[in-house]
Design an enzyme around this catalytic site. Structure first.
Site, short mmCIF file in Angstrom:
data_model
loop_
_atom_site.label_atom_id
_atom_site.label_comp_id
_atom_site.label_asym_id
_atom_site.label_seq_id
_atom_site.Cartn_x
_atom_site.Cartn_y
_atom_site.Cartn_z
N HIS A 146 0.34 -1.58 0.15
CA HIS A 146 -0.26 0.03 -0.08
C HIS A 146 0.75 1.21 -0.02
O HIS A 146 2.11 1.40 0.06
CB HIS A 146 -0.87 0.03 1.23
CG HIS A 146 -1.32 -0.49 0.59
ND1 HIS A 146 -1.83 -2.51 1.43
CD2 HIS A 146 -3.11 -0.18 0.83
CE1 HIS A 146 -3.08 -2.88 1.09
NE2 HIS A 146 -3.99 -2.10 0.79
N LYS A 150 -0.84 4.95 4.70
CA LYS A 150 -2.17 4.28 4.99
C LYS A 150 -1.60 4.27 6.56
O LYS A 150 -0.69 3.53 6.87
CB LYS A 150 -2.35 2.94 4.71
CG LYS A 150 -2.61 1.58 4.99
CD LYS A 150 -3.32 0.73 4.14
CE LYS A 150 -4.31 -0.15 4.89
NZ LYS A 150 -5.60 -0.09 5.09
N1 NDP Z 1 -13.11 -0.87 1.34
C1 NDP Z 1 -12.21 -0.40 0.92
O1 NDP Z 1 -12.21 -0.49 -0.37
C2 NDP Z 1 -11.10 0.44 0.80
C3 NDP Z 1 -10.80 0.98 2.09
N2 NDP Z 1 -10.75 2.12 2.74
C4 NDP Z 1 -9.97 2.53 4.04
O2 NDP Z 1 -11.18 3.74 4.51
C5 NDP Z 1 -9.90 4.45 5.34
C6 NDP Z 1 -9.99 5.76 4.46
O3 NDP Z 1 -8.66 6.01 3.78
P1 NDP Z 1 -8.39 7.02 3.43
O4 NDP Z 1 -9.67 8.06 2.53
O5 NDP Z 1 -7.39 6.28 2.51
O6 NDP Z 1 -8.17 7.66 4.40
P2 NDP Z 1 -8.24 9.31 4.59
O7 NDP Z 1 -7.11 9.03 5.25
O8 NDP Z 1 -7.63 10.33 3.75
O9 NDP Z 1 -9.30 9.64 5.05
C7 NDP Z 1 -9.66 9.74 6.13
C8 NDP Z 1 -10.95 10.82 6.36
O10 NDP Z 1 -11.50 10.66 7.96
C9 NDP Z 1 -11.51 12.28 8.48
N3 NDP Z 1 -11.74 11.43 9.32
C10 NDP Z 1 -10.72 11.33 10.95
N4 NDP Z 1 -11.31 11.24 12.14
C11 NDP Z 1 -13.42 11.49 11.42
C12 NDP Z 1 -13.80 11.72 11.68
N5 NDP Z 1 -14.03 11.38 13.58
N6 NDP Z 1 -15.61 12.03 11.46
C13 NDP Z 1 -14.68 12.81 10.12
N7 NDP Z 1 -14.11 12.36 9.13
C14 NDP Z 1 -12.75 11.88 9.91
C15 NDP Z 1 -9.60 12.81 8.34
O11 NDP Z 1 -9.30 13.86 8.96
P3 NDP Z 1 -8.58 14.11 9.53
O12 NDP Z 1 -7.65 13.73 7.46
O13 NDP Z 1 -8.44 15.18 8.98
O14 NDP Z 1 -8.21 13.40 10.66
C16 NDP Z 1 -9.83 12.26 6.67
O15 NDP Z 1 -10.28 13.14 5.49
C17 NDP Z 1 -8.78 3.52 5.50
O16 NDP Z 1 -9.97 2.61 7.15
C18 NDP Z 1 -8.69 2.39 4.04
O17 NDP Z 1 -8.10 1.47 5.19
C19 NDP Z 1 -9.51 3.04 2.12
C20 NDP Z 1 -9.90 2.38 0.51
C21 NDP Z 1 -10.39 1.42 -0.29
O1 LIG Z 2 -6.33 2.24 2.96
C1 LIG Z 2 -6.39 1.48 1.69
O2 LIG Z 2 -5.29 2.24 0.94
C2 LIG Z 2 -7.13 1.05 1.62
N1 LIG Z 2 -7.59 0.17 2.92
C3 LIG Z 2 -8.62 -0.79 2.87
C4 LIG Z 2 -8.02 -2.21 3.54
O3 LIG Z 2 -7.34 -2.37 3.90
O4 LIG Z 2 -7.65 -3.33 2.76
C5 LIG Z 2 -8.44 -1.24 0.92
C6 LIG Z 2 -7.59 -1.04 0.25
O5 LIG Z 2 -6.57 -2.04 0.58
C7 LIG Z 2 -7.02 -0.02 0.22
#
Ligand code: NDP
Ligand SMILES: O=C(O)C1=N[C@H](C(=O)O)C[C@H](O)C1
Length: 259
Positions: A146, A150
């Site tokens: 990744h 992350k």
């Molecule tokens: N299931 C799937 O297919 C996928 C899952 N993911 C997962 O999704 C999650 C997010 O990933 P990603 O977008 O890369 O992470 P980011 O850090 O880019 O985004 C997370 C966002 O959530 C905000 N945040 C934190 N706390 C709160 C809260 N209490 N209320 C509202 N917003 C909040 C953060 O703000 P701030 O930065 O200011 O703290 C940030 O803007 C991870 O757990 C990742 O593993 C990611 C890709 C695909």
């Molecule tokens: O944080 C990410 O980017 C992603 N998170 C998810 C995970 O923890 O598996 C899904 C994907 O791998 C991207």
């Protein structure tokens, strides 16, 4: 899957969607995807420091959560208390957390929650293929790769893959995997998730990638999936948003939605 003839909400209007983590990498992409689809409407984009109540006040029927593992359970609890369905992509879901969500849903028979470790259709298939292959091989190891921003390791996808491999091996009565390592520098063999070794790589330039390596006498099988762009997750997210109002209870993974 993005068929605009899909049922809309029960009143025939677009499904009203709130996004939590809306300024994050995934949240931004989800807001764009919801904006671009005719049968769903973005009514609230909530991030850190915004009140969650914005989503309820805007009349969200479905909340999509891409925040962080440390806040997602509080978000879920709050949304269910407001009577709002949830689609959750945030990682960090242990079996204990899933049981907790089932408990919360027990007295809310009309509400649905979809928790998907990975919304990429290719990733879902990769996990299904891995589960199918598991009983035919002595050894199985997972290498997930990744982007370096992350926060969690191993990835939710790797944890889920390890669990489905372990379940398939247990159901088949497979012997423990061969491994004679007795002299090991800490971390060299990755971490064991229900007996399956998982190795986490973080490097600039990567998005989300996973290999599952199977081995037995004289052969190996490698199943690999690559997300090169977060657009890869959007058809799965939209599918879950369209499905969750009609799926009471907890749905884990997209598998049931793709059948
Ligand atoms: N299931 C799937 O297919 C996928 C899952 N993911 C997962 O999704 C999650 C997010 O990933 P990603 O977008 O890369 O992470 P980011 O850090 O880019 O985004 C997370 C966002 O959530 C905000 N945040 C934190 N706390 C709160 C809260 N209490 N209320 C509202 N917003 C909040 C953060 O703000 P701030 O930065 O200011 O703290 C940030 O803007 C991870 O757990 C990742 O593993 C990611 C890709 C695909
Ligand atoms: O944080 C990410 O980017 C992603 N998170 C998810 C995970 O923890 O598996 C899904 C994907 O791998 C991207």
């Amino acid at each position: 899957m993005t068929d605009e003839r899909e049922p809309k909400d029960r009143t025939g209007g677009p499904i009203r969607v709130g996004v939590l983590g809306a300024r994050g990498r995934m949240g931004l992409e989800v807001c764009r995807a919801v904006d671009a689809a005719a049968d769903v409407e973005l009514v609230a984009a909530v991030d850190q420091d915004d009140p969650l109540s914005n989503a309820a006040d805007a009349g969200a029927q479905v909340i999509v959560d891409f925040t962080t593992p440390d806040v997602v359970m509080d978000n879920l609890r709050w949304a269910l208390d407001q009577g709002i369905n949830m689609v959750v992509g945030t990682s960090g879901f242990t079996n204990e957390r899933l049981d907790q969500v089932r408990g919360w849903l027990a007295d809310k028979p009309d509400l649905g929650v979809v928790v998907a470790p990975n919304f990429g259709i290719g990733a879902v298939l990769m996990m299904q293929f891995a589960a199918r292959a598991a009983r035919f091989f002595e050894s199985a190891e997972i290498i997930e790769q990744h982007h370096p921003k992350k926060v969690d390791a191993p990835s939710g996808t790797a944890l889920h893959t390890a669990r489905v491999i372990a379940q398939a091996r247990a159901a088949a009565g497979s012997a423990p995997m061969p491994d004679a390592t007795t002299d090991e520098m800490a971390g060299a063999r990755g971490t064991s998730v229900e007996g399956v070794r998982v190795h986490s790589v973080r490097a600039a330039g990567l998005v989300a990638h996973q290999e599952v390596l199977f081995g037995t006498a004289g052969e190996t099988l490698t199943i690999r999936h690559d997300s090169f762009d977060r657009a890869s997750f959007m058809p799965g997210v939209l599918l879950a948003v369209r499905s969750v109002p009609h799926r009471p209870g907890l749905t884990v993974g997209l598998d049931a939605l793709l059948d």
